[in-house]
Design an enzyme around this catalytic site. Structure first.
Site: not given
Ligand code: LIP
Length: 273
Positions: A219, A95, A70, A92-93, A90
């Site tokens: 993601d 974030t 990412e 940190i998913d 990713d």
């Molecule tokens: C997040 C996603 C989440 C989405 C957020 C964001 P990140 O990923 O997992 O589902 O709604 O907008 O994209 O940016 O925390 O890796």
């Protein structure tokens, strides 16, 4: 070969644990936050450090493997998705959850071969939930086998959806319309803030479906393997075959439920990666 895949799976699991420790170490500390595509699309030093560490370790161990991450893409590196073994991370998913100290955050690591999703690992180091799946070998959380609810009836379903970080009013309008429609048809909607953990929740039977537009391959790649191995289906929200690069995803506890959801929702049009 199977032996190779076993070893790659073990490597992914080991690296996910190490990435998880890096995330946990920083969870309650002050964070340096930077904006990406919008003031609601954020990155921290930890996202970058985790991705850098993972990428370095993979390239050291497997020089022929590719890595799509990412934060590397956010820095301007173009996605080049090939048939080579490709690790998609990713770091940190969730974030925003990480920044706001909501313990619903994780590292998400997937492996594709010939563009097919083969391995999925999702680790939430704050709650200590370690999800793992390999194609044909089942999905597990902390060693316990996972299975979806199998629910077919939308009127008895609980869905997970997200508001997302995009602030374009036209896209938001379609997303909110979809939220309204699915909420009206079901027991309700939840939004936890991490696509990877949302998919794991469906795999665990905590909810019957998850749909989101605007996400990216990192993601969803790992969670997609985990849902399938738990007996669920993962499709494009249009009802067509799932496409990692199409920036959207529909996961459900059964095919009839997925098709019902698909017939109700509209495409906000995020384009492709
Ligand atoms: C997040 C996603 C989440 C989405 C957020 C964001 P990140 O990923 O997992 O589902 O709604 O907008 O994209 O940016 O925390 O890796």
């Amino acid at each position: 070969s199977d032996q190779e895949l076993c070893e790659w799976y073990e490597t992914g699991i080991q690296l996910a644990k190490e990435c998880g420790h890096m995330i946990k170490d920083c969870f309650y500390k002050d964070k340096k936050v930077t904006q990406k595509s919008s003031f609601a699309d954020l990155v921290t030093e930890t996202d970058q450090a985790v991705e850098k560490y993972f990428t370095k370790e993979i390239h050291k161990k497997y020089p022929g493997h590719k890595v799509i991450g990412e934060e590397t893409v956010a820095d301007g590196y173009k996605i080049n998705f090939t048939d080579d073994p490709t690790w998609i991370i990713d770091p940190i998913d969730g974030t925003s959850n990480f920044i706001h100290r909501l313990p619903y955050t994780c590292v998400s690591i997937g492996l594709t071969i010939n563009k097919e999703e083969i391995i999925g690992i999702v680790y939430n180091p704050i709650t200590n939930d370690f999800f793992q799946a390999r194609k044909g070998h089942g999905a597990f959380c902390n060693g316990e086998k996972l299975s979806v609810t199998g629910l077919e009836d939308i009127e008895k379903a609980m869905f997970i959806m997200e508001f997302g970080s995009n602030r374009d009013p036209d896209k938001m309008a379609v997303k909110f319309k979809n939220l309204f429609t699915l909420n009206k048809a079901s027991h309700g909607i939840r939004a936890y803030g991490s696509a990877a953990l949302n998919l794991c929740a469906v795999a665990q039977g905590r909810g019957d479906g998850y749909v989101e537009h605007g996400i990216h391959c990192w993601d969803i790649v790992a969670g997609a393997v985990i849902v399938r191995e738990a007996g669920g289906v993962v499709l494009d929200p249009s009802g067509q075959k799932f496409d990692l690069m199409s920036r959207c995803c529909l996961a459900a506890a059964s095919l009839p439920l997925a098709m019902k959801v698909s017939s109700l929702i509209e495409d906000p049009g995020f384009g492709r990666d």
